[in-house]
Design a protein around this motif. Structure first.
Motif, short mmCIF file in Angstrom:
data_model
loop_
_atom_site.label_atom_id
_atom_site.label_comp_id
_atom_site.label_asym_id
_atom_site.label_seq_id
_atom_site.Cartn_x
_atom_site.Cartn_y
_atom_site.Cartn_z
N LEU B 307 -58.78 116.18 -85.17
CA LEU B 307 -58.90 116.48 -83.69
C LEU B 307 -60.39 115.38 -83.38
O LEU B 307 -60.43 115.18 -82.34
N GLU B 310 -60.19 112.16 -81.85
CA GLU B 310 -59.68 112.32 -80.50
C GLU B 310 -60.69 112.56 -79.58
O GLU B 310 -61.05 112.12 -78.53
N LYS B 338 -59.48 117.92 -70.41
CA LYS B 338 -59.00 117.13 -71.57
C LYS B 338 -59.06 117.61 -72.90
O LYS B 338 -58.15 117.66 -73.71
N ILE B 342 -56.11 118.70 -75.51
CA ILE B 342 -55.75 118.09 -76.69
C ILE B 342 -56.04 119.49 -77.86
O ILE B 342 -55.56 119.28 -78.87
#
Lengths: 378, 345
Positions: B307, B310, B338, B342
């Motif tokens: 992650l 990202e 956001k 995610i």
């Protein structure tokens, strides 16, 4: 005694003010005096020389990247046409960066264009061609407003009998079409390394600069085809090390100081430091950190650490991105597809930096993206 | 009584403790009789200003330390009056044109020309030129920088400029090629620890070396911050021991709690709660990009390796939005939303 030293001090300081050659930037000092001196740009120079012979000049538009000799060429041409004395009354040089706008075009330019051509003396006529027109040089014409440019259109035609214009710009697309079509265009290419190398060597010789091997190469690398930048860099470096000719005269008296000698030689290292170029070792360490390893988490933390260190060392993010680009794109380790994606990521980063984003996050983001791209392509 | 940061600021170039090669280069420049325009860049708290003040002293002698503050009034072409503060001594002048926002071009043009057209009054001065120090040069507008370009060449006999910036990214290339670039890197942890213990010695405070190391690490290589931390620790605790806790600033505690919230719960009510915290931070004048940056570096250790990349991507994305957009709160919230998304996926 102190009285005398003080006297001496003040008089010498006055002398430095008026005519110390060191005060003049080398860029001005070594500006070419005639068209023959202009290095490279063979095509433009060739055409201009022929116009000097037949004394007829079209309106001209010079364009090309900075430091390629546009201003130098036109100044040399003016010098050759009119000679230094007559040039004062025949040439108007306007710098768009401080005086622009429509009022200047309407008043200053128009008045000058309209004025009658002054008569050269017999002595001047004997030495120079002295053609019967004046020359208006508009430097940095691409920063003139659209209005100011369109105000020029008619002026250029009306007074074309007695006045010639020379527009100088970096981006030919910012000159409005009607103006561009009135001029014959000359493109100035970035200087080839060979010519620039010779020029820098001449300057070094004339100034008595001592330098170690590879200095001129690294100056040229940092300047990227911009001769003015190269010369400025060279001068700063020489000043920094105090390695100019007049120090040398003092030097000859005491040859003992070998250490001092070494410190007065311009080094590759100092050129890199002055030009703001990031050393290759720093860039390589960043790129190495971005190359993916099987262990993702470890990979990420080394990357984060590397970026943090580089940013805290104060390197400029713009320069970092530029050099990361050069390293990655010219490397043979990656395939074309990966390179494509890397370039796209770099262009995004560049835009963000220009908009004033935080350097740390932006550079980290770029390298994380690069790392991701490389991982996918393997 | 002044802060320790100011009290122990080195006054001359040889008193500077780190980057000694840089100091020698500056002093050789100052003594060479000629002086180029300088562009000094580096992160905050690295000692840019201190170096410049010391260089000025080297150039002109102790006279530069006698400063006065003038308030000047300028009139824009549209007849607005602007008040502008100028810090000056007989030999130099210090301005922060970015205070004026979009009107900085007028300051640059008027003020610099005025300075440049008058000669040094003091005949016994060591240098013929005067120095103008421009703070926060990276926040100058493009217009102002373009105006600077010509002024730098035209008036170079009377005027030398020293530009101070955090980064050269926002400085246009023509200016960069006209100045000598001087990079001031942040001091290393060891440098900071050494300075901290020397200051403590001068103040007759006993500072355990392990605590000095911890302060140095905590400061993020920012010397000013490290010294301020040391002083506040000293004033809060009677005795400094190796395990004295270093207080983190209040706003960083709030940001940390936001990070915890983001990890814990992913729902609309949670987002609402986070929003209140963001508003709280913003109303205390914490800049939005500082909030986002701190939040990012608090979040990163808490998420999985896959992650992380990202999260960095979106942080950079919204950080850019903060600069181009007008309302910062939207982008902070959007980043939180956001992140929740995610993280769920």
């Amino acid at each position: 005694m102190s009285f005398f030293t003080k006297q001496g001090g003040s008089s010498s300081s006055k002398a430095t003010g008026t005519a110390n050659p060191r005060q003049v930037p080398w860029v001005e000092k070594y500006r070419p005096q005639s068209l023959d001196d202009v290095s490279s740009q063979d095509h433009a120079v060739e055409v201009l020389k022929r116009t000097v012979l037949c004394s007829n000049l079209p309106h001209m538009l010079f364009y090309g990247p900075p430091g390629t000799g546009k201003t130098s060429t036109i100044l040399a041409l003016a010098n050759q046409l009119f000679g230094p004395d007559l040039a004062k009354s025949r040439v108007l040089e306007l710098n768009a960066s401080d005086e622009r706008g429509i009022s200047i075009v309407r008043e200053k330019i128009k008045n000058f264009a309209r004025a009658a051509v002054s008569n050269p003396t017999a002595a001047q006529r004997a030495k120079y061609p002295c053609p019967p027109y004046k020359l208006i040089i508009l430097d940095e014409a691409d920063s003139m407003t659209q209005d100011a440019q369109s105000a020029l259109r008619r002026t250029m035609e009306t007074y074309s009998r007695i006045t010639r214009f020379c527009l100088i710009c970096n981006y030919v697309t910012r000159i409005i079409d009607p103006l561009a079509s009135r001029c014959s265009k000359f493109r100035f290419k970035p200087l080839e390394t060979g010519n620039a190398f010779v020029r820098l060597q001449e300057i070094c010789k004339a100034e008595g600069v001592r330098y170690e091997d590879g200095v001129i190469e690294s100056v040229l690398l940092a300047a990227d085809g911009d001769l003015r930048k190269a010369i400025t860099l060279l001068q700063s470096a020489a000043k920094l090390h105090g390695s100019t000719a007049d120090d040398e005269i003092v030097k000859e008296d005491n040859v003992m100081e070998v250490d001092d000698e070494a410190s007065k030689t311009v080094t590759v290292r100092s050129i890199e430091e002055i030009s703001g170029r990031v050393p290759d070792s720093v860039i390589n360490s960043l790129v190495q950190a971005a190359i993916p390893t099987p262990r993702i988490s470890e990979n990420f933390s080394t990357l984060q650490k590397a970026v943090e260190n580089v940013i805290l060392d104060g390197w400029s993010a713009m320069q970092l991105v530029l050099q990361i680009h050069d390293t990655l794109v010219f490397s043979d380790d990656f395939d074309g597809r990966a390179k494509n994606m890397i370039v796209a990521a770099i262009s995004e980063t560049d835009k963000r930096l220009l908009d004033g984003s935080d350097e740390h996050i932006t550079v980290l983001d770029l390298l994380v993206k690069v790392s991701g791209i490389l991982r996918k392509s393997n | 009584m002044s802060l320790w940061v100011d009290k122990h600021r080195p006054k001359s170039l040889d008193a500077l403790s780190y980057h000694s090669d840089l100091s020698t280069r500056l002093s050789s420049l100052a003594s060479s009789g000629d002086f180029p325009h300088l562009l000094v860049y580096g992160p905050s708290g690295a000692g840019k200003k201190t170096r410049i003040v010391a260089t000025l002293k080297e150039l002109y002698g102790p006279g530069v330390n006698k400063i006065k503050i003038d308030s000047r009034v300028f009139v824009t072409p549209s007849n607005r009056k602007l008040e502008f503060n100028v810090v000056s001594s007989v030999y130099h002048m210090e301005i922060t044109p970015s205070d004026m926002g979009n009107n900085d071009r007028i300051i640059i043009q008027e003020l610099l020309k005025e300075v440049a057209q008058t000669q040094q009054i003091d005949l016994s001065a060591r240098q013929r030129f005067k120095v103008v120090v421009i703070n926060e040069a990276d926040f100058l507008t493009r217009d102002a920088q373009a105006a600077l370009r010509r002024t730098m060449e035209k008036y170079s006999p009377n005027l030398r400029l020293i530009l101070l910036a955090n980064s050269t990214s926002n400085i246009i290339a023509p200016i960069r090629s006209r100045t000598l670039l001087v990079r001031v890197a942040a001091p290393t942890h060891e440098d900071i620890a050494k300075i901290l213990s020397s200051v403590a010695k001068k103040e007759k405070v006993s500072l355990p070396s392990s605590l000095a190391d911890r302060i140095a690490v905590e400061s993020g290589r920012n010397l000013r911050r490290a010294l301020l931390t040391l002083e506040s620790l000293y004033s809060q605790n009677d005795l400094l021991s190796p395990d004295t806790p270093i207080p983190t600033p209040d706003w960083e505690i709030v940001v940390s709690s936001i990070a915890d919230d983001l990890i814990k719960e992913h729902s609309a009510p949670a987002l609402l709660k986070i929003r209140a915290k963001f508003y709280d931070l913003l109303s205390h004048c914490i800049p939005a990009n500082a909030i986002l940056k701190t939040l990012l570096f608090r979040l990163l250790p808490k998420v999985d390796a896959e992650l992380q990349s990202e999260v960095v991507y979106w942080a950079a994305f919204y950080e850019h939005r903060i600069h181009t957009g007008s309302k910062v709160i939207f982008h902070l919230e959007a980043f939180s939303a956001k992140f929740m998304r995610i993280f769920e996926m």
